[in-house]
Design an enzyme around this catalytic site. Structure first.
Site, PDB file in Angstrom:
ATOM      1  CG  ASP A  13      58.688 -75.439 -18.152  1.00  0.00           C
ATOM      2  OD1 ASP A  13      59.450 -76.301 -18.511  1.00  0.00           O
ATOM      3  OD2 ASP A  13      58.294 -74.766 -19.423  1.00  0.00           O
ATOM      4  CG  ASN A 161      71.150 -73.002 -26.577  1.00  0.00           C
ATOM      5  OD1 ASN A 161      72.195 -73.035 -27.374  1.00  0.00           O
ATOM      6  ND2 ASN A 161      70.092 -73.410 -26.956  1.00  0.00           N
ATOM      7  CD  GLU A 198      66.225 -74.927 -20.264  1.00  0.00           C
ATOM      8  OE1 GLU A 198      66.382 -73.951 -21.297  1.00  0.00           O
ATOM      9  OE2 GLU A 198      65.386 -75.834 -20.559  1.00  0.00           O
ATOM     10  CG  HIS A 262      61.680 -75.933 -15.969  1.00  0.00           C
ATOM     11  ND1 HIS A 262      61.979 -74.990 -16.988  1.00  0.00           N
ATOM     12  CD2 HIS A 262      60.967 -75.327 -15.150  1.00  0.00           C
ATOM     13  CE1 HIS A 262      61.649 -73.972 -16.425  1.00  0.00           C
ATOM     14  NE2 HIS A 262      60.997 -73.872 -15.467  1.00  0.00           N
ATOM     15  NE  ARG A 296      58.012 -80.030 -22.310  1.00  0.00           N
ATOM     16  CZ  ARG A 296      58.603 -78.695 -22.322  1.00  0.00           C
ATOM     17  NH1 ARG A 296      59.809 -78.663 -22.094  1.00  0.00           N
ATOM     18  NH2 ARG A 296      57.870 -77.737 -23.019  1.00  0.00           N
TER      19      ARG A 296
END
Length: 322
Positions: A13, A161, A198, A262, A296
Protein backbone atom coordinates in the site's frame (compact mmCIF):
# COMPACT_ATOMS: atom_id res chain seq x y z
CA UNK A 1 12.65 5.72 -18.17
CA UNK A 2 12.48 5.88 -14.36
CA UNK A 3 11.83 2.43 -12.91
CA UNK A 4 12.59 0.96 -9.48
CA UNK A 5 11.71 -2.71 -9.27
CA UNK A 6 11.47 -3.15 -6.40
CA UNK A 7 12.16 0.12 -4.63
CA UNK A 8 11.46 -1.13 -1.09
CA UNK A 9 10.77 -4.73 -0.16
CA UNK A 10 7.94 -5.78 2.17
CA UNK A 11 6.06 -2.50 2.02
CA UNK A 12 2.48 -2.78 0.81
CA UNK A 13 0.00 0.00 0.00
CA UNK A 14 2.83 2.45 -0.82
CA UNK A 15 2.32 6.19 -0.90
CA UNK A 16 4.93 8.71 -2.10
CA UNK A 17 4.36 12.45 -1.86
CA UNK A 18 6.76 15.02 -3.28
CA UNK A 19 6.66 18.21 -1.23
CA UNK A 20 7.67 21.77 -2.07
CA UNK A 21 10.77 21.34 0.14
CA UNK A 22 12.20 19.04 -2.53
CA UNK A 23 11.83 15.87 -0.47
CA UNK A 24 9.91 12.73 -1.32
CA UNK A 25 7.95 11.42 1.68
CA UNK A 26 7.15 7.71 1.78
CA UNK A 27 4.77 5.71 3.94
CA UNK A 28 3.16 2.29 3.59
CA UNK A 29 1.70 -0.60 5.56
CA UNK A 30 4.41 -2.33 7.60
CA UNK A 31 4.16 -6.15 7.81
CA UNK A 32 3.43 -6.09 11.55
CA UNK A 33 0.51 -3.65 11.00
CA UNK A 34 1.39 -2.02 14.33
CA UNK A 35 2.72 1.46 13.52
CA UNK A 36 3.08 4.23 10.95
CA UNK A 37 6.50 4.98 9.53
CA UNK A 38 7.79 7.86 7.42
CA UNK A 39 10.96 8.10 5.43
CA UNK A 40 12.17 10.88 3.15
CA UNK A 41 14.80 11.51 0.53
CA UNK A 42 15.69 14.09 -2.11
CA UNK A 43 15.55 11.26 -4.65
CA UNK A 44 13.19 8.35 -5.17
CA UNK A 45 16.09 5.88 -5.20
CA UNK A 46 17.23 7.30 -1.88
CA UNK A 47 13.98 6.24 -0.21
CA UNK A 48 15.20 2.65 -0.33
CA UNK A 49 18.03 3.48 2.06
CA UNK A 50 16.45 6.28 4.09
CA UNK A 51 16.07 5.61 7.79
CA UNK A 52 12.38 5.01 8.66
CA UNK A 53 11.00 7.16 11.45
CA UNK A 54 8.07 5.84 13.47
CA UNK A 55 5.67 8.75 13.94
CA UNK A 56 2.72 6.88 15.51
CA UNK A 57 2.11 3.52 17.18
CA UNK A 58 -1.10 1.58 17.57
CA UNK A 59 -2.93 1.67 20.87
CA UNK A 60 -2.44 -1.21 23.26
CA UNK A 61 -4.07 -4.38 21.91
CA UNK A 62 -7.69 -4.96 22.92
CA UNK A 63 -7.94 -1.39 24.20
CA UNK A 64 -10.53 -0.20 21.68
CA UNK A 65 -10.29 1.61 18.37
CA UNK A 66 -6.89 2.01 16.71
CA UNK A 67 -5.46 -0.98 18.59
CA UNK A 68 -5.11 -3.52 15.75
CA UNK A 69 -4.26 -3.88 12.05
CA UNK A 70 -2.95 -0.45 11.06
CA UNK A 71 -3.38 -0.28 7.30
CA UNK A 72 -2.53 1.89 4.31
CA UNK A 73 -1.36 5.26 5.67
CA UNK A 74 -1.14 8.25 3.34
CA UNK A 75 0.59 11.57 4.03
CA UNK A 76 -0.84 14.84 2.68
CA UNK A 77 -0.07 18.53 3.08
CA UNK A 78 -3.34 20.48 3.39
CA UNK A 79 -3.81 24.13 4.33
CA UNK A 80 -0.17 24.42 5.44
CA UNK A 81 -0.32 21.40 7.75
CA UNK A 82 0.65 17.75 7.49
CA UNK A 83 -1.99 15.03 7.80
CA UNK A 84 -1.88 11.25 7.71
CA UNK A 85 -4.93 9.17 6.89
CA UNK A 86 -5.05 5.48 7.83
CA UNK A 87 -7.37 2.64 8.77
CA UNK A 88 -7.36 0.72 12.05
CA UNK A 89 -9.46 -1.86 13.85
CA UNK A 90 -10.26 -2.52 17.50
CA UNK A 91 -9.87 -6.27 17.07
CA UNK A 92 -8.62 -8.83 14.59
CA UNK A 93 -12.02 -10.55 14.70
CA UNK A 94 -14.56 -10.29 11.90
CA UNK A 95 -17.82 -8.35 12.16
CA UNK A 96 -21.35 -9.57 11.39
CA UNK A 97 -20.66 -9.11 7.66
CA UNK A 98 -17.68 -11.46 7.84
CA UNK A 99 -15.19 -8.62 7.44
CA UNK A 100 -12.53 -6.91 9.52
CA UNK A 101 -13.71 -4.04 11.70
CA UNK A 102 -11.62 -1.17 10.33
CA UNK A 103 -12.62 2.45 10.52
CA UNK A 104 -10.77 5.50 9.16
CA UNK A 105 -8.70 7.94 11.22
CA UNK A 106 -6.56 11.05 10.80
CA UNK A 107 -3.40 12.42 12.40
CA UNK A 108 -2.24 16.04 12.27
CA UNK A 109 1.35 17.20 12.69
CA UNK A 110 1.89 20.21 14.94
CA UNK A 111 5.36 20.83 13.52
CA UNK A 112 6.55 21.92 10.07
CA UNK A 113 8.85 18.91 10.03
CA UNK A 114 6.73 15.72 9.93
CA UNK A 115 9.80 13.59 10.67
CA UNK A 116 10.85 15.27 13.90
CA UNK A 117 9.02 13.40 16.64
CA UNK A 118 6.12 11.13 17.51
CA UNK A 119 4.99 13.80 19.98
CA UNK A 120 4.35 16.21 17.10
CA UNK A 121 1.56 14.02 15.71
CA UNK A 122 -1.88 14.28 17.34
CA UNK A 123 -4.93 12.13 16.76
CA UNK A 124 -7.90 13.88 15.17
CA UNK A 125 -10.14 10.88 15.73
CA UNK A 126 -12.29 8.80 13.45
CA UNK A 127 -13.47 10.24 10.17
CA UNK A 128 -17.09 9.23 10.42
CA UNK A 129 -19.36 8.35 7.54
CA UNK A 130 -23.10 7.63 7.62
CA UNK A 131 -22.45 3.86 7.70
CA UNK A 132 -20.79 2.20 10.67
CA UNK A 133 -19.11 -0.52 8.60
CA UNK A 134 -15.71 -1.66 7.39
CA UNK A 135 -13.98 1.38 5.85
CA UNK A 136 -10.43 2.04 4.70
CA UNK A 137 -7.99 3.40 2.10
CA UNK A 138 -8.88 7.07 2.24
CA UNK A 139 -7.23 9.65 0.02
CA UNK A 140 -7.98 13.32 -0.62
CA UNK A 141 -8.49 15.48 -3.70
CA UNK A 142 -7.99 19.25 -3.51
CA UNK A 143 -9.58 21.55 -6.09
CA UNK A 144 -9.11 25.26 -5.34
CA UNK A 145 -10.61 25.74 -1.86
CA UNK A 146 -12.59 22.49 -2.00
CA UNK A 147 -11.36 19.35 -0.27
CA UNK A 148 -12.78 15.94 -1.14
CA UNK A 149 -12.40 12.64 0.68
CA UNK A 150 -12.39 9.42 -1.36
CA UNK A 151 -12.46 6.01 0.33
CA UNK A 152 -13.61 2.38 0.25
CA UNK A 153 -16.43 1.07 2.45
CA UNK A 154 -18.77 -1.86 2.88
CA UNK A 155 -22.49 -1.33 2.31
CA UNK A 156 -24.41 -4.39 3.59
CA UNK A 157 -27.09 -3.73 0.95
CA UNK A 158 -24.62 -4.00 -1.96
CA UNK A 159 -22.97 -7.21 -3.14
CA UNK A 160 -19.29 -7.47 -2.36
CA UNK A 161 -16.79 -6.23 0.16
CA UNK A 162 -16.22 -2.54 -0.57
CA UNK A 163 -17.33 0.25 -2.87
CA UNK A 164 -15.76 3.63 -3.61
CA UNK A 165 -17.28 6.84 -2.22
CA UNK A 166 -16.56 10.57 -2.39
CA UNK A 167 -17.66 13.40 -0.10
CA UNK A 168 -16.69 17.03 0.39
CA UNK A 169 -14.92 17.88 3.65
CA UNK A 170 -15.45 20.84 5.98
CA UNK A 171 -11.93 20.37 7.34
CA UNK A 172 -9.26 17.67 6.85
CA UNK A 173 -10.90 15.32 9.36
CA UNK A 174 -14.66 15.95 8.93
CA UNK A 175 -17.06 15.13 6.09
CA UNK A 176 -19.33 17.95 4.94
CA UNK A 177 -21.57 16.34 2.33
CA UNK A 178 -23.54 13.14 1.96
CA UNK A 179 -21.27 10.51 0.36
CA UNK A 180 -21.69 9.71 -3.32
CA UNK A 181 -21.24 6.13 -4.49
CA UNK A 182 -18.74 6.26 -7.37
CA UNK A 183 -18.05 2.60 -8.10
CA UNK A 184 -18.92 -0.89 -6.95
CA UNK A 185 -17.42 -4.24 -7.98
CA UNK A 186 -19.37 -5.38 -11.01
CA UNK A 187 -17.00 -6.65 -13.67
CA UNK A 188 -15.45 -10.12 -13.66
CA UNK A 189 -11.96 -8.74 -13.06
CA UNK A 190 -13.17 -6.86 -9.96
CA UNK A 191 -14.82 -9.88 -8.36
CA UNK A 192 -12.27 -12.70 -8.45
CA UNK A 193 -12.48 -14.52 -5.08
CA UNK A 194 -13.53 -11.23 -3.41
CA UNK A 195 -15.67 -8.46 -4.91
CA UNK A 196 -13.59 -5.39 -4.13
CA UNK A 197 -13.09 -1.75 -5.08
CA UNK A 198 -10.41 -0.23 -2.82
CA UNK A 199 -7.19 1.77 -2.72
CA UNK A 200 -8.33 4.89 -4.63
CA UNK A 201 -5.66 7.28 -5.95
CA UNK A 202 -6.04 10.58 -7.81
CA UNK A 203 -4.05 11.86 -10.79
CA UNK A 204 -4.88 15.33 -12.18
CA UNK A 205 -3.63 15.70 -15.75
CA UNK A 206 -4.77 16.90 -19.17
CA UNK A 207 -7.93 18.62 -17.89
CA UNK A 208 -9.22 15.53 -16.13
CA UNK A 209 -9.13 13.64 -12.87
CA UNK A 210 -8.10 10.01 -13.19
CA UNK A 211 -9.19 7.92 -10.21
CA UNK A 212 -7.42 4.58 -10.10
CA UNK A 213 -8.40 1.81 -7.70
CA UNK A 214 -7.77 -1.87 -7.06
CA UNK A 215 -10.12 -4.82 -7.39
CA UNK A 216 -10.41 -8.55 -6.56
CA UNK A 217 -8.49 -10.56 -3.96
CA UNK A 218 -5.00 -9.46 -2.89
CA UNK A 219 -3.28 -12.38 -4.63
CA UNK A 220 -2.42 -12.63 -8.34
CA UNK A 221 -5.99 -11.57 -9.15
CA UNK A 222 -5.43 -8.07 -7.76
CA UNK A 223 -5.49 -5.44 -10.52
CA UNK A 224 -6.24 -1.78 -11.16
CA UNK A 225 -9.24 -0.06 -12.68
CA UNK A 226 -9.93 3.59 -13.45
CA UNK A 227 -12.64 6.25 -13.45
CA UNK A 228 -12.33 9.57 -15.31
CA UNK A 229 -13.97 12.97 -14.68
CA UNK A 230 -13.55 16.40 -16.25
CA UNK A 231 -11.61 18.75 -13.96
CA UNK A 232 -14.50 21.25 -13.92
CA UNK A 233 -17.27 18.70 -13.34
CA UNK A 234 -19.39 18.31 -10.24
CA UNK A 235 -17.26 15.68 -8.57
CA UNK A 236 -20.08 14.73 -6.18
CA UNK A 237 -22.29 13.71 -9.12
CA UNK A 238 -21.68 10.06 -9.94
CA UNK A 239 -22.61 10.79 -13.56
CA UNK A 240 -19.53 13.01 -13.84
CA UNK A 241 -17.33 9.94 -13.59
CA UNK A 242 -16.83 7.47 -16.44
CA UNK A 243 -15.74 3.99 -15.34
CA UNK A 244 -13.59 1.95 -17.70
CA UNK A 245 -14.84 -1.57 -18.30
CA UNK A 246 -11.38 -3.16 -18.47
CA UNK A 247 -8.47 -3.15 -16.01
CA UNK A 248 -5.69 -0.66 -16.70
CA UNK A 249 -2.89 -2.55 -14.92
CA UNK A 250 -2.70 -6.24 -14.06
CA UNK A 251 -0.46 -9.24 -13.42
CA UNK A 252 2.26 -10.32 -15.84
CA UNK A 253 2.04 -14.00 -15.04
CA UNK A 254 4.80 -15.01 -17.47
CA UNK A 255 7.33 -13.00 -15.47
CA UNK A 256 5.86 -13.73 -12.01
CA UNK A 257 4.77 -10.12 -11.45
CA UNK A 258 1.55 -10.72 -9.60
CA UNK A 259 -1.24 -8.66 -8.12
CA UNK A 260 -0.12 -5.08 -8.87
CA UNK A 261 -2.25 -2.53 -7.09
CA UNK A 262 -3.02 -0.18 -4.23
CA UNK A 263 -1.18 2.52 -6.10
CA UNK A 264 -0.30 6.18 -5.72
CA UNK A 265 1.30 8.71 -8.07
CA UNK A 266 4.37 10.91 -7.94
CA UNK A 267 6.78 12.61 -10.37
CA UNK A 268 10.45 12.25 -11.25
CA UNK A 269 13.09 14.51 -9.73
CA UNK A 270 13.05 16.84 -12.76
CA UNK A 271 9.25 17.01 -12.67
CA UNK A 272 8.97 15.80 -16.26
CA UNK A 273 7.90 12.18 -15.85
CA UNK A 274 4.83 10.83 -14.09
CA UNK A 275 5.42 7.76 -11.96
CA UNK A 276 3.15 4.95 -10.84
CA UNK A 277 3.79 3.67 -7.32
CA UNK A 278 2.30 0.28 -6.42
CA UNK A 279 2.93 -2.98 -4.65
CA UNK A 280 3.37 -6.41 -6.20
CA UNK A 281 4.22 -10.02 -5.35
CA UNK A 282 6.69 -12.16 -7.28
CA UNK A 283 5.25 -15.56 -6.36
CA UNK A 284 1.78 -17.07 -6.12
CA UNK A 285 2.34 -19.97 -3.71
CA UNK A 286 1.16 -18.13 -0.61
CA UNK A 287 0.80 -20.08 2.61
CA UNK A 288 -2.34 -19.11 4.53
CA UNK A 289 -4.10 -15.78 4.23
CA UNK A 290 -2.42 -13.53 1.59
CA UNK A 291 -3.00 -10.58 3.92
CA UNK A 292 -0.39 -11.90 6.33
CA UNK A 293 2.22 -12.74 3.72
CA UNK A 294 4.72 -9.86 4.03
CA UNK A 295 6.14 -10.05 0.52
CA UNK A 296 4.27 -7.29 -1.22
CA UNK A 297 7.00 -4.99 -2.49
CA UNK A 298 6.92 -1.30 -3.40
CA UNK A 299 7.51 -0.66 -7.11
CA UNK A 300 7.90 2.60 -9.02
CA UNK A 301 7.73 2.91 -12.78
CA UNK A 302 7.26 5.61 -15.39
CA UNK A 303 4.17 5.80 -17.57
CA UNK A 304 2.89 7.84 -20.49
CA UNK A 305 -0.40 8.91 -22.08
CA UNK A 306 -2.27 8.00 -25.22
CA UNK A 307 -3.28 10.47 -27.93
CA UNK A 308 -6.40 11.45 -25.99
CA UNK A 309 -4.42 12.19 -22.82
CA UNK A 310 -5.41 9.07 -20.85
CA UNK A 311 -2.70 7.31 -18.80
CA UNK A 312 -1.24 4.13 -20.26
CA UNK A 313 0.51 2.13 -17.55
CA UNK A 314 1.71 -0.81 -19.63
CA UNK A 315 2.87 -3.88 -17.73
CA UNK A 316 4.67 -4.24 -14.39
CA UNK A 317 8.41 -3.85 -14.86
CA UNK A 318 10.57 -6.88 -14.20
CA UNK A 319 12.54 -7.14 -10.98
CA UNK A 320 16.05 -5.75 -11.34
CA UNK A 321 17.60 -8.83 -9.80
CA UNK A 322 16.19 -11.08 -12.51
Amino acid sequence: MTNYAPLIIQRADPFIYRHSDGYYYFTASVPAYNRIELRRSKTIAGLAHAMPRTIWRKHESNSGEESELIWAPEIHFINNAWYIYFAAAETTAFDDNGMFQHRMFALECLNDDPMRSEEDWVEKGQIKTPMSTFALDATVLQRADQLYYIWAQKDPEIFGNTNLYIAEMSNPWTLKSVPTLLSKPEFEWETRIFAVNEGPAILHRNGRYFLTYSGSATDENYCMGMLIADENADLLDANSWHKLSQPVFQSDVAHHLLGPGHNSFTVSEDGQTDLLVYHIRNYSDIKGDPLYDPNRHTMVQAFDYDESGVPVFGKPVRFTEE
